[in-house]
Design an enzyme around this catalytic site. Structure first.
Site, short mmCIF file in Angstrom:
data_model
loop_
_atom_site.label_atom_id
_atom_site.label_comp_id
_atom_site.label_asym_id
_atom_site.label_seq_id
_atom_site.Cartn_x
_atom_site.Cartn_y
_atom_site.Cartn_z
N SER A 124 8.48 -47.47 -18.90
CA SER A 124 9.65 -48.34 -18.86
C SER A 124 9.35 -49.60 -18.06
O SER A 124 8.55 -49.58 -17.11
CB SER A 124 10.78 -47.57 -18.18
OG SER A 124 11.82 -48.43 -17.83
N TYR A 149 14.43 -42.30 -10.96
CA TYR A 149 14.02 -42.26 -12.37
C TYR A 149 12.80 -43.17 -12.58
O TYR A 149 11.78 -42.77 -13.14
CB TYR A 149 15.18 -42.71 -13.29
CG TYR A 149 14.71 -43.12 -14.66
CD1 TYR A 149 14.27 -42.18 -15.57
CD2 TYR A 149 14.68 -44.47 -15.04
CE1 TYR A 149 13.81 -42.56 -16.83
CE2 TYR A 149 14.24 -44.86 -16.29
CZ TYR A 149 13.80 -43.90 -17.18
OH TYR A 149 13.34 -44.29 -18.41
N LYS A 153 8.55 -42.53 -13.67
CA LYS A 153 7.75 -43.21 -14.71
C LYS A 153 6.45 -43.73 -14.10
O LYS A 153 5.38 -43.63 -14.69
CB LYS A 153 8.55 -44.36 -15.34
CG LYS A 153 9.72 -43.89 -16.17
CD LYS A 153 9.25 -43.26 -17.47
CE LYS A 153 10.34 -42.50 -18.18
NZ LYS A 153 9.88 -41.66 -19.27
P1 NAD Z 1 17.03 -39.46 -24.91
O1 NAD Z 1 17.64 -38.77 -23.76
O2 NAD Z 1 17.89 -39.83 -26.06
O3 NAD Z 1 15.81 -38.59 -25.47
C1 NAD Z 1 15.02 -37.78 -24.66
C2 NAD Z 1 14.91 -36.42 -25.33
O4 NAD Z 1 14.10 -35.57 -24.53
C3 NAD Z 1 16.27 -35.71 -25.48
O5 NAD Z 1 16.40 -35.27 -26.81
C4 NAD Z 1 16.20 -34.55 -24.50
O6 NAD Z 1 16.92 -33.42 -24.97
C5 NAD Z 1 14.70 -34.30 -24.45
N1 NAD Z 1 14.19 -33.69 -23.20
C6 NAD Z 1 14.37 -34.11 -21.93
N2 NAD Z 1 13.69 -33.32 -21.07
C7 NAD Z 1 13.07 -32.37 -21.83
C8 NAD Z 1 12.21 -31.29 -21.53
N3 NAD Z 1 11.85 -31.00 -20.29
N4 NAD Z 1 11.76 -30.54 -22.56
C9 NAD Z 1 12.11 -30.82 -23.84
N5 NAD Z 1 12.91 -31.83 -24.18
C10 NAD Z 1 13.38 -32.60 -23.19
O7 NAD Z 1 16.27 -40.74 -24.33
P2 NAD Z 1 15.62 -41.96 -25.11
O8 NAD Z 1 16.44 -43.16 -24.85
O9 NAD Z 1 15.30 -41.59 -26.50
O10 NAD Z 1 14.29 -42.13 -24.25
C11 NAD Z 1 13.07 -41.53 -24.63
C12 NAD Z 1 12.03 -41.80 -23.56
O11 NAD Z 1 11.91 -43.21 -23.37
C13 NAD Z 1 12.41 -41.22 -22.20
O12 NAD Z 1 11.24 -40.74 -21.59
C14 NAD Z 1 12.95 -42.42 -21.45
O13 NAD Z 1 12.77 -42.28 -20.06
C15 NAD Z 1 12.08 -43.54 -22.01
N6 NAD Z 1 12.72 -44.86 -21.90
C16 NAD Z 1 13.98 -45.04 -22.41
C17 NAD Z 1 14.60 -46.28 -22.27
C18 NAD Z 1 16.00 -46.50 -22.79
O14 NAD Z 1 16.66 -47.44 -22.34
N7 NAD Z 1 16.51 -45.69 -23.73
C19 NAD Z 1 13.94 -47.34 -21.62
C20 NAD Z 1 12.65 -47.12 -21.13
C21 NAD Z 1 12.05 -45.87 -21.28
N1 UFG Z 2 25.87 -54.06 -17.78
C1 UFG Z 2 27.17 -54.44 -17.66
N2 UFG Z 2 28.14 -53.52 -17.95
C2 UFG Z 2 27.87 -52.25 -18.35
C3 UFG Z 2 26.52 -51.88 -18.48
C4 UFG Z 2 25.55 -52.80 -18.18
O1 UFG Z 2 27.47 -55.58 -17.29
O2 UFG Z 2 28.80 -51.47 -18.60
C5 UFG Z 2 24.81 -55.05 -17.51
C6 UFG Z 2 23.87 -54.66 -16.38
O3 UFG Z 2 24.37 -55.10 -15.14
C7 UFG Z 2 22.58 -55.37 -16.81
C8 UFG Z 2 22.63 -55.34 -18.33
O4 UFG Z 2 24.00 -55.12 -18.66
O5 UFG Z 2 22.61 -56.70 -16.41
C9 UFG Z 2 21.80 -54.21 -18.94
O6 UFG Z 2 22.16 -52.97 -18.36
P1 UFG Z 2 21.69 -51.58 -18.97
O7 UFG Z 2 22.30 -50.52 -18.11
O8 UFG Z 2 21.98 -51.53 -20.42
O9 UFG Z 2 20.11 -51.62 -18.82
P2 UFG Z 2 19.19 -51.77 -17.52
O10 UFG Z 2 18.36 -53.00 -17.72
O11 UFG Z 2 19.98 -51.69 -16.28
O12 UFG Z 2 18.29 -50.47 -17.59
C10 UFG Z 2 17.67 -50.05 -18.83
C11 UFG Z 2 17.55 -48.53 -18.82
C12 UFG Z 2 16.60 -48.08 -17.76
C13 UFG Z 2 15.28 -48.75 -17.95
C14 UFG Z 2 15.43 -50.25 -17.98
C15 UFG Z 2 14.12 -50.88 -18.39
O13 UFG Z 2 18.82 -47.95 -18.59
O14 UFG Z 2 16.42 -46.70 -17.87
O15 UFG Z 2 16.41 -50.62 -18.96
O16 UFG Z 2 14.18 -52.25 -18.33
F1 UFG Z 2 14.45 -48.42 -16.95
#
Ligand code: NAD
Ligand code: UFG
Length: 337
Positions: A124, A149, A153
């Site tokens: 991330s 979190y 990572k």
């Molecule tokens: P998500 O929660 O929708 O998907 C993660 C999946 O992993 C879920 O289906 C959950 O049930 C499963 N899971 C969690 N722990 C597990 C375990 N121990 N064993 C088996 N299954 C398990 O999240 P996502 O948004 O699809 O994110 C996927 C990956 O990308 C994550 O590692 C997350 O940290 C990373 N990531 C997500 C974002 C974002 O904003 N969505 C940003 C950066 C990185």
């Molecule tokens: N925001 C609002 N209102 C809300 C939610 C978010 O104003 O209800 C704003 C936040 O302050 C920020 C922007 O929208 O400025 C984006 O916020 P998000 O929560 O959607 O995303 P973040 O950038 O805070 O974090 C996301 C994921 C993290 C990841 C990161 C990587 O949630 O897990 O992106 O850049 F690590």
């Protein structure tokens, strides 16, 4: 020979599985449904006419995972499984460490035992901590994570680097995602957060559908174009394609590589709200609130490395993502339930 997709029923995992199946890959999914629903598997079938093998197992469960590696011939792993709520990680740092770092350790042990050569890992942009400048380059300093979190990572990135040093035969792609939004064009899969969404786009779609009265904009005094936070929003289908590119890259045996997956363009909260209103012709009422602790002014990706080294370029834009997120929300007002 299959691709093992951990977390394959989650938001990004499900979109990636669909692209893998549509490109002829054999897929084995492992997920414990801690943050996803079995219904995702039916949707994947509806979209691809293929049913990937599925195991409901916790990736931290070494014995359970050993059975998967015994039964299947795995040629590469995409490791999405992980807990991802920043707020929850502050309350339960140990759970986050055990689940995220623990699952990665189990996978590395099994990769070694079963001679699996290739791994793609979901990292991330949060590993960059508080950016000193934008756009962020892969070679920029990491660390100073503002929450547990993010720290998991970074810990996993270090774990993978150590593993790659000791295992020259192994290839690893660390993908640092910026902010994934959007949904599949079919409206059949998308993001299905539990309870009150933490992230901006699912909050906007819930306001649009009338579940929430207004959006809370967390601060308008950041050093950005309009004072609201700026992020690099990447369409989840583009992000999914990035994983196929990474798998191809690993076939060149590059060792350990790190790529940002973003668009290279920053968008403020208010710009995203306006884009959503324009794309979907709906009004999003909002109020300006205090800053959310731990938030940063702006981040967006330097994307040239991913383009030059693996030919990755986004094709979809914010309007596409706004339209697709809204279609998903309208067709599934209660998510997968
Ligand atoms: P998500 O929660 O929708 O998907 C993660 C999946 O992993 C879920 O289906 C959950 O049930 C499963 N899971 C969690 N722990 C597990 C375990 N121990 N064993 C088996 N299954 C398990 O999240 P996502 O948004 O699809 O994110 C996927 C990956 O990308 C994550 O590692 C997350 O940290 C990373 N990531 C997500 C974002 C974002 O904003 N969505 C940003 C950066 C990185
Ligand atoms: N925001 C609002 N209102 C809300 C939610 C978010 O104003 O209800 C704003 C936040 O302050 C920020 C922007 O929208 O400025 C984006 O916020 P998000 O929560 O959607 O995303 P973040 O950038 O805070 O974090 C996301 C994921 C993290 C990841 C990161 C990587 O949630 O897990 O992106 O850049 F690590």
């Amino acid at each position: 020979m299959a691709i093992l997709v951990t977390g394959g029923t989650g938001y990004i995992g499900s979109h990636t599985v669909v692209e893998l199946l549509n490109h002829g890959y054999e897929v084995v999914i492992v997920d414990n449904f801690s943050n996803s629903k079995p219904e995702v598997l039916n949707r994947i079938f509806l979209m691809t006419n293929r049913r990937p093998k599925f195991y409901q197992i916790d990736v931290c469960d070494y014995d359970g995972m050993t059975e998967v590696f015994e039964k299947e011939t795995i040629k590469a792993i995409i490791h999405f499984a992980g807990l991802k709520s920043v707020a929850e990680s502050v309350e339960k740092p140990e759970l986050y460490f055990k689940n995220n770092v623990g699952s990665s350790e189990v996978l590395l042990q099994l990769m070694e035992k079963y001679h699996v050569p290739n791994l793609v890992f979901s990292s991330s942009a949060t590993v960059y901590g508080v950016p000193k400048h934008v756009p962020l380059k892969e070679s920029d300093k990491v660390g100073g994570c503002t929450n547990p979190y993010g720290q998991t990572k970074l810990d996993i990135e270090y774990l993978l680097k150590d593993y790659a040093k000791e295992h020259k035969e192994v290839n690893i792609a660390i993908l640092r995602y910026f902010n994934p939004i959007g949904a599949h064009q079919s409206g059949l899969i998308g993001e299905d957060p539990h309870g009150i969404p933490n992230n901006l786009m699912p909050y906007i779609t819930q306001v649009a559908i009338g579940k929430r009265p207004h959006l809370n904009v967390y601060g308008n005094d950041y050093k950005t174009v309009d004072g609201t936070g700026v992020r690099d929003y990447i369409h989840v289908v583009d992000l999914a394609h990035g994983h196929l590119r990474a798998l191809k890259k690993l076939e060149e045996k590059p060792g350990l590589v790190i790529y940002n997956l973003g668009t290279g363009k920053g968008t403020s909260v208010l710009e995203l709200v306006q884009a959503f209103e324009k794309a979907n012709n709906v009004k999003i009422p909002y109020i300006i609130c205090d800053r959310r602790p731990g938030d940063i002014d702006e981040n967006y990706a330097e994307v040239s490395k991913a383009f030059l080294e693996m030919g990755f370029k986004t094709k979809l834009d914010i309007e596409d993502a706004c339209r697709d997120s809204w279609r998903w929300q309208r067709k599934n007002p209660h998510g997968y339930d």
